[in-house]
Design an enzyme around this catalytic site. Structure first.
Site, PDB file in Angstrom:
ATOM      1  N   LYS A 116       0.810  -1.215   0.000  1.00  0.00           N
ATOM      2  CA  LYS A 116       0.000   0.000   0.000  1.00  0.00           C
ATOM      3  C   LYS A 116       0.846   1.270   0.000  1.00  0.00           C
ATOM      4  O   LYS A 116       0.472   2.273  -0.603  1.00  0.00           O
ATOM      5  CB  LYS A 116      -0.957  -0.015   1.198  1.00  0.00           C
ATOM      6  CG  LYS A 116      -2.079  -1.036   1.086  1.00  0.00           C
ATOM      7  CD  LYS A 116      -3.037  -0.909   2.251  1.00  0.00           C
ATOM      8  CE  LYS A 116      -4.257  -1.823   2.069  1.00  0.00           C
ATOM      9  NZ  LYS A 116      -3.916  -3.229   2.035  1.00  0.00           N
ATOM     10  N   GLU A 200      -3.359   6.431   8.192  1.00  0.00           N
ATOM     11  CA  GLU A 200      -4.137   7.397   7.432  1.00  0.00           C
ATOM     12  C   GLU A 200      -5.173   8.070   8.315  1.00  0.00           C
ATOM     13  O   GLU A 200      -5.627   7.491   9.314  1.00  0.00           O
ATOM     14  CB  GLU A 200      -4.847   6.713   6.258  1.00  0.00           C
ATOM     15  CG  GLU A 200      -3.917   6.220   5.187  1.00  0.00           C
ATOM     16  CD  GLU A 200      -4.654   5.571   4.037  1.00  0.00           C
ATOM     17  OE1 GLU A 200      -4.041   5.410   2.978  1.00  0.00           O
ATOM     18  OE2 GLU A 200      -5.847   5.224   4.196  1.00  0.00           O
ATOM     19  N   HIS A 235     -14.604  -3.587   9.124  1.00  0.00           N
ATOM     20  CA  HIS A 235     -13.967  -3.149   7.882  1.00  0.00           C
ATOM     21  C   HIS A 235     -14.141  -4.168   6.757  1.00  0.00           C
ATOM     22  O   HIS A 235     -13.416  -4.117   5.763  1.00  0.00           O
ATOM     23  CB  HIS A 235     -12.478  -2.860   8.087  1.00  0.00           C
ATOM     24  CG  HIS A 235     -12.206  -1.898   9.191  1.00  0.00           C
ATOM     25  ND1 HIS A 235     -12.573  -0.567   9.137  1.00  0.00           N
ATOM     26  CD2 HIS A 235     -11.619  -2.068  10.405  1.00  0.00           C
ATOM     27  CE1 HIS A 235     -12.209   0.031  10.246  1.00  0.00           C
ATOM     28  NE2 HIS A 235     -11.644  -0.843  11.033  1.00  0.00           N
ATOM     29  N   ARG A 292      -7.454  -8.108  -8.527  1.00  0.00           N
ATOM     30  CA  ARG A 292      -8.155  -9.374  -8.709  1.00  0.00           C
ATOM     31  C   ARG A 292      -9.633  -9.084  -8.925  1.00  0.00           C
ATOM     32  O   ARG A 292     -10.075  -7.938  -8.860  1.00  0.00           O
ATOM     33  CB  ARG A 292      -7.988 -10.254  -7.463  1.00  0.00           C
ATOM     34  CG  ARG A 292      -8.407  -9.529  -6.182  1.00  0.00           C
ATOM     35  CD  ARG A 292      -8.295 -10.414  -4.958  1.00  0.00           C
ATOM     36  NE  ARG A 292      -8.384  -9.675  -3.712  1.00  0.00           N
ATOM     37  CZ  ARG A 292      -9.500  -9.259  -3.143  1.00  0.00           C
ATOM     38  NH1 ARG A 292     -10.652  -9.493  -3.734  1.00  0.00           N
ATOM     39  NH2 ARG A 292      -9.485  -8.604  -1.998  1.00  0.00           N
TER      40      ARG A 292
END
Length: 669
Positions: A116, A200, A235, A292
């Protein structure tokens, strides 16, 4: 085009790929572990190859075994589905070395987007908006805490190599940062072999909107519109829909262009998903790219009329994209609900066991079901607990929502904990109905969605009595006269009492047999009922002139009653049973489900307060903390880190303060 492909996955996605390949005239090879020898994807494939023990590490994550299976069966390509090896760069490279086509993006694209932190750098360079945060290489606790302080709480700690909600923690206060960082790193290392994390800003309230993109090897890139995936727990997505409600055409265009720019920046090929967080002011920020096919791809297929698996196969075979951007258009609205083996009333804890009773609505142009299991199959503790996906389509969101409500009412599952009642409440929740969507919806509406278990209405006890009576009437009689179970008695009125228990509440139904039907009495209800039982265990009843229908499943004298939008589980209290219960309380901490012990958090002999975390068990890709049931002492552990434990076994010798005081008082006497 390929003659034969191997599917390196299991469950509903393997079944989905097999279906499309068959329509294209492509033969399929399934792989399976010890747990999956008799499952649906193995039965559907043209061939199947055994690849190892139940644990994913020894089977579905063993790339060498999968490549060997492909070569030995003559497969030309491997479709990884999603999860497992679908985003594994090393496996992609190994396929190329074995001269097998990996049906997915290139290894380089996977490497960039798989980390990431690197993905953020690439996307920033491509002009894709980024969420404020820290994506650097320095990973000391001090530096990470300092960056979190600078960003401002709340923040999200995220595994750089993670996905699917794993390796992610929300931190709302500075004093909780170190604990959550440690847990996130531990989960990331266990799940992805990499404990590198990023931080973040946590945007709230926020919507989670993702764009389906496709690229080919000829430099063509398109967006197939968006999906709203805001409804989540831990999440992880629960319900998805397309197109996203209340999204203006200009916003759709801008997000689609940003997603295509992201794909072009890394020369992406095949199916991928660019995920964005959308703030209340409409500003969107790049979150991650999934290299994907996604679990929720069917809603895109329903609104575009396309088969994305077919597109994957064609692109992997070297063909150009079947359509260009200008040829694509939206049609109607689609909603997907994920059906899981989990218990929403206990923090959505995964469940494992056999699908003793499993019935789904009929498929049509409006209702689609992607499933990997059938009645009698088992949900394994070793893999993701998703049972099936229910997808509906109609011309408008309101019509699609009504179809979803009706379709969920026709889903019946018994033998294992599941989320059907939760989903039924969710799609009737005012916030969801009005499309007031954000990632905190489930938490915000928890009082409505996760209502405490209550005793069923009196009518349900009547239904259960009828189910019991009809079950008896349907049993084989051993005597031509005295074996009949119709309540006949000489010179007297035939009666019996049927007692049931549900959620700690017991109720007795007085049954009086009549020439045609029964008189049923319980509480204030006193009714005349007739009933018939069809082949699908559906009871059609006339109760005081009102026609009622319901389904049931009888599992070891526990009756599962399925009514519209609600199911009930009632235990028949057999008057001939003698129950012996131990008077000694169990003061230990029990394994909530089968799993692996990953951490012991307190020392033996230590005194702790009620609610103190004692140990961690990892099961079904998630960490489960066990807490002290009261203030007391951890006398000894009955397990060690790394131990495999079964559901219900005692893991800790725990002595509550009340127990110690009681023993002391008894001794003094």
């Amino acid at each position: 085009m390929f003659d034969k492909i191997l599917i390196a996955n299991r469950g509903e996605i393997a079944c989905r790929i097999i279906k499309t390949a068959r329509l294209m005239g492509i033969r399929t090879v399934a792989v399976f572990s010890d747990e999956d020898a008799q499952t649906r994807h193995v039965r559907l494939a043209d061939e199947a190859v055994y690849i190892g023990a139940a644990t994913a590490k020894e089977s579905y994550l063993d790339g060498g075994k999968i490549i060997t299976a492909a070569l030995s069966t003559g497969a030309q390509a491997i479709h990884p589905g999603y999860g497992f090896l679908s985003e594994n760069e090393a496996f992609c490279v190994a396929c190329a070395r074995a001269e097998l086509v990996f049906i997915g993006p290139s290894a380089s694209a996977m490497r960039i987007m798989g980390a990431k932190s690197e993905a953020k750098k690439q996307m920033g360079g491509a002009g894709v908006p980024l969420t404020p945060g820290y994506h650097g290489d320095e990973q000391s606790v001090e530096r990470l805490r300092s960056e979190a302080d600078a960003i401002g709480y709340p923040v999200l700690i995220k595994a750089s190599a993670g996905g699917g909600g794993k390796g992610m923690r929300l931190v709302e206060r500075r004093e909780n940062f170190a604990e959550n960082l440690s847990a996130c790193q531990r989960e990331a290392q266990a799940g992805f072999g990499d404990d590198h994390i990023l931080i973040e800003r946590y945007i709230t309230p926020a919507r989670h909107i993702e764009i389906q993109i496709f690229g080919d090897t000829h430099g063509n890139y398109i967006s197939l519109f968006e999906r709203d995936c805001s409804v989540q727990r831990r999440h992880q997505k629960v319900v998805e829909e397309a197109p996203a409600p209340h999204l203006a055409p200009e916003q759709r265009r801008l997000m689609g262009e940003a997603a295509v720019n992201a794909a072009r920046a890394i020369q992406y090929t095949g199916a991928g998903t660019v995920e964005f967080i959308v703030a209340p002011d409409g500003q969107f920020y790049f979150m991650e790219m999934n290299t994907r096919l996604q679990v929720e791809h069917p809603v895109t297929e329903m609104i575009t009329g396309l088969d994305l698996v077919e597109w994957q196969l064609r692109v992997a075979a070297g063909e150009t994209l079947p359509l260009g951007q200008e040829a694509l258009s939206l049609r109607g609205h689609a909603i997907e609900a994920r059906i899981y083996a989990e218990d929403p009333s206990h923090d959505f804890m995964p469940s494992a066991g056999r699908l003793v009773h499993f019935s789904l609505p009929e498929e049509s142009a409006h209702v689609r079901i992607d499933r990997g299991f059938e009645e009698g199959d088992s949900i394994s503790r070793f893999y993701d607990p998703m049972i099936a996906k229910l997808i509906v389509w109609d011309e408008t969101r309101d019509k699609a929502l009504a179809r979803m409500q009706r379709a969920l009412a026709d889903v019946q599952i018994a033998g294992i904990a599941n989320n059907i009642d939760f989903l039924s409440r969710l799609v009737r929740c005012p916030s969801f109905v009005q499309a007031q969507l954000d990632t905190s919806l489930i938490e915000r509406e928890s009082a409505f969605l996760l209502a405490d278990k209550q005793s069923p209405p009196a009518e349900v006890f009547l239904f259960t009595a009828l189910a019991r009576l009809m079950s008896e009437a349907g049993q084989t009689c051993t005597s031509p006269l005295f074996g009949l179970k119709d309540g006949f008695r000489l010179n007297t009125e035939a009666k019996c009492n049927l007692s049931f228990r549900c959620n700690g509440i017991s109720e007795t139904v007085i049954v009086t047999y009549r020439d045609s039907g029964f008189r049923l009495q319980t509480g204030e209800l006193d009714v005349i009922a007739q009933a018939t039982l069809d082949q699908n265990n559906r009871i059609i009843a006339m109760i005081d002139g009102w026609r009622k229908t319901f389904n049931f499943a009888n599992i070891n004298n526990t009756f599962h009653i399925f009514t519209q939008h609600q199911s009930w589980k009632l235990e028949w209290l057999d008057p001939l049973d003698v129950l012996v219960e131990s008077a000694a309380p169990n003061e230990g901490l029990l394994a909530p489900m089968p799993g692996t012990v990953t951490a012991l958090l307190v020392d033996e002999g230590q005194h702790i307060e009620k609610g103190t975390p004692v140990l961690i068990v990892e099961a079904m890709k998630m960490e489960l903390k066990l807490f002290a049931p009261a203030a007391g002492y951890v006398r000894a552990y009955r397990c060690a880190v790394g131990d495999q434990v079964s559901e219900g076994i005692e893991l800790v010798d725990f002595e509550a303060d009340e127990t110690s005081a009681s023993i002391k008082e008894s001794t003094e006497r």
